[in-house]
Design a protein around this motif. Structure first.
Motif, short mmCIF file in Angstrom:
data_model
loop_
_atom_site.label_atom_id
_atom_site.label_comp_id
_atom_site.label_asym_id
_atom_site.label_seq_id
_atom_site.Cartn_x
_atom_site.Cartn_y
_atom_site.Cartn_z
N HIS A 1 -3.14 -9.14 -3.45
CA HIS A 1 -3.69 -9.76 -4.66
C HIS A 1 -5.10 -9.24 -4.97
N SER A 2 -5.50 -8.13 -4.37
CA SER A 2 -6.83 -7.60 -4.61
C SER A 2 -6.87 -6.88 -5.94
N PRO A 3 -8.08 -6.74 -6.55
CA PRO A 3 -8.19 -5.98 -7.80
C PRO A 3 -7.66 -4.56 -7.67
N ARG A 4 -7.88 -3.94 -6.49
CA ARG A 4 -7.40 -2.57 -6.32
C ARG A 4 -5.88 -2.50 -6.40
N SER A 5 -5.20 -3.41 -5.70
CA SER A 5 -3.74 -3.38 -5.73
C SER A 5 -3.21 -3.72 -7.12
N ASP A 6 -3.91 -4.61 -7.84
CA ASP A 6 -3.50 -4.93 -9.21
C ASP A 6 -3.65 -3.71 -10.11
N THR A 7 -4.72 -2.94 -9.91
CA THR A 7 -4.93 -1.74 -10.72
C THR A 7 -3.87 -0.70 -10.42
N ARG A 8 -3.54 -0.52 -9.15
CA ARG A 8 -2.48 0.43 -8.79
C ARG A 8 -1.15 0.02 -9.42
N ARG B 1 -0.74 -1.65 -12.15
CA ARG B 1 -0.81 -1.39 -13.59
C ARG B 1 -0.64 0.10 -13.88
N ILE B 2 -1.24 0.95 -13.05
CA ILE B 2 -1.08 2.40 -13.22
C ILE B 2 0.39 2.79 -13.09
N ILE B 3 1.06 2.24 -12.09
CA ILE B 3 2.47 2.54 -11.88
C ILE B 3 3.30 2.09 -13.08
N GLU B 4 3.01 0.90 -13.59
CA GLU B 4 3.76 0.36 -14.73
C GLU B 4 3.58 1.24 -15.97
N VAL B 5 2.34 1.60 -16.28
CA VAL B 5 2.06 2.41 -17.47
C VAL B 5 2.61 3.82 -17.30
N TYR C 1 -8.12 8.96 -10.79
CA TYR C 1 -8.13 9.76 -9.57
C TYR C 1 -8.46 8.92 -8.33
N TYR C 2 -9.23 7.87 -8.52
CA TYR C 2 -9.59 7.02 -7.38
C TYR C 2 -8.35 6.44 -6.72
N HIS C 3 -7.32 6.18 -7.52
CA HIS C 3 -6.10 5.57 -7.00
C HIS C 3 -5.00 6.60 -6.74
N PHE C 4 -4.86 7.58 -7.63
CA PHE C 4 -3.81 8.59 -7.50
C PHE C 4 -4.38 9.95 -7.88
N LYS C 5 -4.24 10.92 -7.00
CA LYS C 5 -4.80 12.25 -7.25
C LYS C 5 -3.91 13.09 -8.15
N ASP D 1 2.56 13.43 -8.73
CA ASP D 1 3.47 13.23 -7.59
C ASP D 1 3.08 11.99 -6.80
N ASP D 2 1.77 11.77 -6.65
CA ASP D 2 1.30 10.58 -5.93
C ASP D 2 1.71 9.31 -6.68
N ILE D 3 1.64 9.36 -8.01
CA ILE D 3 2.04 8.19 -8.80
C ILE D 3 3.52 7.92 -8.63
N VAL D 4 4.34 8.97 -8.69
CA VAL D 4 5.78 8.78 -8.55
C VAL D 4 6.12 8.25 -7.17
N LEU D 5 5.42 8.74 -6.15
CA LEU D 5 5.64 8.22 -4.80
C LEU D 5 5.29 6.74 -4.75
N GLY D 6 4.23 6.35 -5.46
CA GLY D 6 3.88 4.93 -5.54
C GLY D 6 4.95 4.12 -6.25
N ILE D 7 5.56 4.70 -7.29
CA ILE D 7 6.66 4.03 -7.99
C ILE D 7 7.83 3.79 -7.04
N VAL D 8 8.18 4.83 -6.27
CA VAL D 8 9.30 4.72 -5.33
C VAL D 8 9.01 3.66 -4.28
N GLU D 9 7.82 3.69 -3.70
CA GLU D 9 7.48 2.75 -2.64
C GLU D 9 7.52 1.31 -3.14
N ARG D 10 7.10 1.11 -4.38
CA ARG D 10 7.09 -0.24 -4.93
C ARG D 10 8.50 -0.73 -5.24
N MET D 11 9.28 0.10 -5.93
CA MET D 11 10.59 -0.34 -6.40
C MET D 11 11.66 -0.26 -5.31
N ALA D 12 11.41 0.55 -4.28
CA ALA D 12 12.38 0.67 -3.20
C ALA D 12 12.08 -0.29 -2.05
#
Length: 218
Positions: free
Chosen positions: A5-12, A14-18, A48-52, A55-66
């Motif tokens: 529930h941290s601001p950082r995880s909320d931002t990540r 949101r980035i994944i969603e968008v 960049y602070y969250h995803f470089k 590919d990093d974003i897509v990996l985040g999408i997979v980790e969240r939805m899987a």
């Protein structure tokens, strides 16, 4: 480190969603990090602070939805194989289908770009592990195929549902009929039922009985 529930995880999140929205609208290769940052209303440096990389974003999408698949795999690894365990794996996999639907649609629409990407390989590895848990040890080729078709059946329900939505204005099919259109709950229930029917044919032969003791010599 961020907490759920941290601001950082909320931002990540949101980035994944968008990012998933933009990838679906424009395609993975046609979407830039600048466009993602603009849609979010942040600077590229903040992204960049969250995803470089993308590919990093897509990996985040997979980790969240899987995540439900990971939970099912973790449970399956603690169980001895049995028909009951097989069916429970199938039910759990089907129950997470609605959450995975956007991910599957994304992979389907961007296969050339993602097939060998880290995210694509990571998702494929999860599916292979699920197949192995469903068919159990010492499985025949037929049972391995049944396990693959069981998972494919569940995923196919979402593609069929999506196709029905696209074809809702088409007056009739090749048989001169207008097929009924299922809602999400009906599609998931149908997927669970058919997958259990296919998976139910995965059976391991009973172990051979121990040899009878040799008769005692007179």
């Amino acid at each position: 480190m961020g907490t759920p529930h941290s601001p950082r995880s909320d931002t990540r999140a949101r980035i994944i969603e968008v990012s998933l929205e933009l990838f679906s609208e424009q395609g993975y290769e046609q979407t830039s990090l600048r466009e993602i940052a603009d849609r979010l209303g942040v600077t590229k440096a903040a992204l960049y602070y969250h995803f470089k990389t993308k590919d990093d974003i897509v990996l985040g999408i997979v980790e969240r939805m899987a995540a439900p698949i990971d939970e099912t795999i973790a449970w399956g690894r603690t169980q001895a194989w049995s028909p009951e365990m097989r069916d429970e794996l199938i039910r759990r996999f089907a129950d997470g289908m609605a959450e995975r639907a956007p991910l599957l649609r994304f992979f389907h629409e961007n296969q050339p770009a993602l097939r060998e990407s880290p995210a694509g390989l990571a998702f494929r590895e999860r599916i292979i592990t699920m197949m192995q848990l469903v068919h159990g040890p010492q499985a025949s080729f037929q049972d391995r195929l049944r396990a693959a078709m069981t998972l494919f059946t569940i995923h196919s329900s979402m593609f069929l549902l999506q196709q029905d939505a696209k074809d809702c204005d088409r007056p009739e099919n090749v048989w001169g009929e207008k097929p009924p259109v299922a809602d999400l709950d009906e599609a998931l229930e149908a997927a669970r039922t058919v997958a259990l029917e296919v998976g139910g044919r995965i059976t391991h032969p009973a172990p051979p009985a121990p040899p009878a003791p040799a008769p005692a010599r007179p």
